[in-house]
Structure formats: C-alpha cells, structure tokens
Write an enzyme that holds these catalytic residues in place. Structure first.
Site, mmCIF file in Angstrom:
data_model
loop_
_atom_site.group_PDB
_atom_site.id
_atom_site.type_symbol
_atom_site.label_atom_id
_atom_site.label_comp_id
_atom_site.label_asym_id
_atom_site.label_seq_id
_atom_site.Cartn_x
_atom_site.Cartn_y
_atom_site.Cartn_z
ATOM 1 N N ARG A 236 0.854 -1.187 0.000
ATOM 2 C CA ARG A 236 0.000 0.000 0.000
ATOM 3 C C ARG A 236 0.890 1.237 0.000
ATOM 4 N NH1 ARG A 236 -3.402 -2.943 -1.427
ATOM 5 N NH2 ARG A 236 -5.514 -3.278 -0.579
ATOM 6 N N GLU A 264 -2.669 8.339 -4.278
ATOM 7 C CA GLU A 264 -3.036 7.413 -5.345
ATOM 8 C C GLU A 264 -4.487 7.674 -5.746
ATOM 9 O OE1 GLU A 264 -3.687 2.674 -5.577
ATOM 10 O OE2 GLU A 264 -1.679 3.250 -4.867
ATOM 11 N N HIS A 283 -0.975 0.454 -9.707
ATOM 12 C CA HIS A 283 -1.670 -0.458 -8.796
ATOM 13 C C HIS A 283 -2.305 -1.612 -9.579
ATOM 14 C CE1 HIS A 283 -3.777 -0.652 -4.609
ATOM 15 N NE2 HIS A 283 -3.501 -1.858 -5.075
#
Length: 330
Positions: A236, A264, A283
């Site tokens: 993460r 993000e 991602h």
C-alpha cells in the site's frame, strides 16, 4: 463464526460477478449481481452476504452497508481491507469482515518479481531508447547474488519467495509482525527490521496497511538501506513516506519500483513520475487473468461454508457490539 441470523427467511447474497458465471454455488440462497452501479439490484436490508466489488472506489463499496441490517459476512476481494474498515461501524454486531487471502498471491508476486527485474536491469531506459530508435547498450546489476528482504511475510510474501527461488539470490530474509520458523528459514519479527535493512540489496514491501505499518518506510528506514539498494512496493502506498523517498531517489542513492503510491492515483504533475531511478505502475498487482478464476473459487468456498452454517475463513475483523439501535437506520 458470525452469530445466527434472527430472520427465518433466506437472505440475499450480493455478488460482483454474475451468479450464472460461478459454477457450484450452494442452494438455498438468493443470488443477485451488483458491481457498484448506481442502482441496487435488491433491497440492501435483505442482504446477508456482501461480496465487495473489486477495484471500485471505497465510498461506493461502503455505500450499501448503511442499509444492510442483516448482513453477516462482508467478503472483500482484496488482500488489504483498509478501504472497508470504516464500514465496521455500519455493520450489525458480530458481522464479519473477510479478506481475500490467497486470491492475489500469484498475480502480485509475479508483479513484484517483474518490477524487481525491470528496475535492476534498466528495462524502462531501454523502452525509452526503443521509442527514440536508439541502440543504448548498458551494464546493469542482476538479481543473481543479491540479498533480498521481504517485509510482510504472509501468503503474498511467501509467493514472492517462491518466484525468487530460481534466480540464485545470495540470501532471502523475511520479516513479519511476529517471529516464526518456516521450511525455508526463519521469519524475523518487525523489531529486527533495523538490523536487517543495511544487509539487503532489494527490499520488497508486501505488508498490510495497519496503524503499525503506516509510514513505516520513513527517513530512518530509508537511511538504513544500503547505497544503491532497490525498494519495491506492492503493498500500500501509505506504508512509504513519499517525501522521504523522493529525498533519497533524487540524490541517486536509492532506486524504487512502486505499484502503489501515496497519493493514489498519482497526480500528473507529481515529482515521482520523473524522479531518477523510479519505476511506477498504476496499482496493477491484482488485476490480471489470474484474478477471475481465483475470485470465483474463493466466493464458492466461502458461500459453501456460509450456507452450511460453518465458520467462514479469512476473518480479519468483527463488528463490535453497540448500544445503538441499528434497526432504525435508514
């Protein structure tokens, strides 16, 4: 195991995959399809098992929970469940939140290895040279003979080591919240991280985002990494202090390969895009052709247990008891 549903009538199961595409679903439940569209397929108050849509905004995934007064299981299709934790306060007492342990092991481990090899061998530079029609040979480091530290040795961390094994690494070290022994060697506790960091050529982050790991990779962590080391993040973004990382990569002391970032999505004008020695992917550790068959298998297994009144697997949090009368929620 979630407490028994006090309502005698069968409930609804909300699935982000059309039920007709999942073979072997157990009888006795009413299956409906919802993949985060604006309209609900049924009354959320009838839902007893909610499989969370995949790769959708957290606020959208959380929205129906405020009306799911009978839900007993909320099944995420991600390894990390930080985006769903705010929903615990809206779930009936005793309802369980499950992660998708094992679902993304293959795909995420593949990407971790891809990012490591691509960064070490300079693949982004070669792609830019190809775009320019230029032949630019270069001497680059190999993964062979490198020491690798995996921070977060759960199922994904173990799958990463599976894929590192053929590459003749000098050493693979493992860090988890608590120490344990494996057939491959010891898993060190987080308390030993500072001692191991200076020995690693490659540090791969595969740990969940928790209060303990948020900002874990800050100035002190990065300062302990050896000169020329590579940081790979498939966990993460918020585990890494972005400003601290930028300070290190802009000097050229460290390199980074990041599938996740903080913030993000990464804004178009963010300096990480153009920082030297940084490779960024958007991602994509989980979404691959490996996702759908494994997601169907996980849902089928969990629903078989649920329909039989057996404890479901992969429970990571349980909604607390509350004195609030949730039956009057809108």
């Amino acid at each position: 195991m979630a407490t028994a549903d006090p309502h005698p009538t069968p409930g609804d199961v909300w699935l982000p995959i059309p039920p007709g595409e999942i073979d072997g679903l157990p009888d006795g439940l009413n299956y409906v399809h919802w993949d985060a569209g604006p309209d609900y397929p049924a009354d959320p108050a009838r839902c007893v098992f909610y499989a969370v849509p995949y790769m959708k905004a957290a606020d959208v995934c959380l929205r129906p929970l405020t009306r799911m007064r009978r839900v007993r299981v909320v099944q995420a299709l991600t390894a990390g469940i930080d985006h769903m934790l705010p929903g615990l306060d809206h779930m009936p007492p005793g309802a369980q939140l499950c992660n998708a342990r094992g679902l993304h092991d293959a795909s995420t481990a593949e990407l971790a290895l891809t990012l490591t090899l691509a960064s070490l061998r300079g693949v982004p530079d070669f792609v830019r040279a190809q775009d320019a029609g230029e032949w630019r040979p270069d001497y680059r480091p190999a993964l062979a003979d490198k020491s690798v530290l995996i921070v977060g040795y759960g199922s994904i961390g173990s799958a990463i080591e599976d894929r590192l094994t053929p590459f003749e690494c000098a050493r693979v070290m493992r860090i988890a919240r608590t120490a344990r022994d494996t057939v491959r060697g010891p898993v060190h506790p987080l308390s030993e991280l500072t001692a191991l960091l200076p020995t690693a050529d490659v540090v791969i982050l595969a740990t969940p985002l928790t209060a303990q790991t948020r900002g874990l990779v800050g100035r002190d962590f990065l300062a302990r990494m050896k000169d020329g080391a590579l940081l790979v993040n498939v966990a993460r973004g918020a585990i890494v202090d972005t400003a601290a990382l930028l300070s290190e990569v802009e000097t050229g002391r460290l390199c980074a390969a990041l599938d996740v970032t903080d913030p993000e999505p990464l804004p178009a004008d963010h300096p990480l895009w153009h920082a030297p020695g940084v490779l960024v992917t958007p991602h994509v550790g989980g979404p691959s052709s490996a996702f759908l068959p494994r997601a169907k298998r996980l849902l089928r297994g969990q629903l078989a247990l649920f329909a039989a009144g057996e404890p479901v697997r992969y429970v990571v949090a349980t909604a607390p008891e509350s004195t609030v009368d949730r039956s009057t929620r809108p």
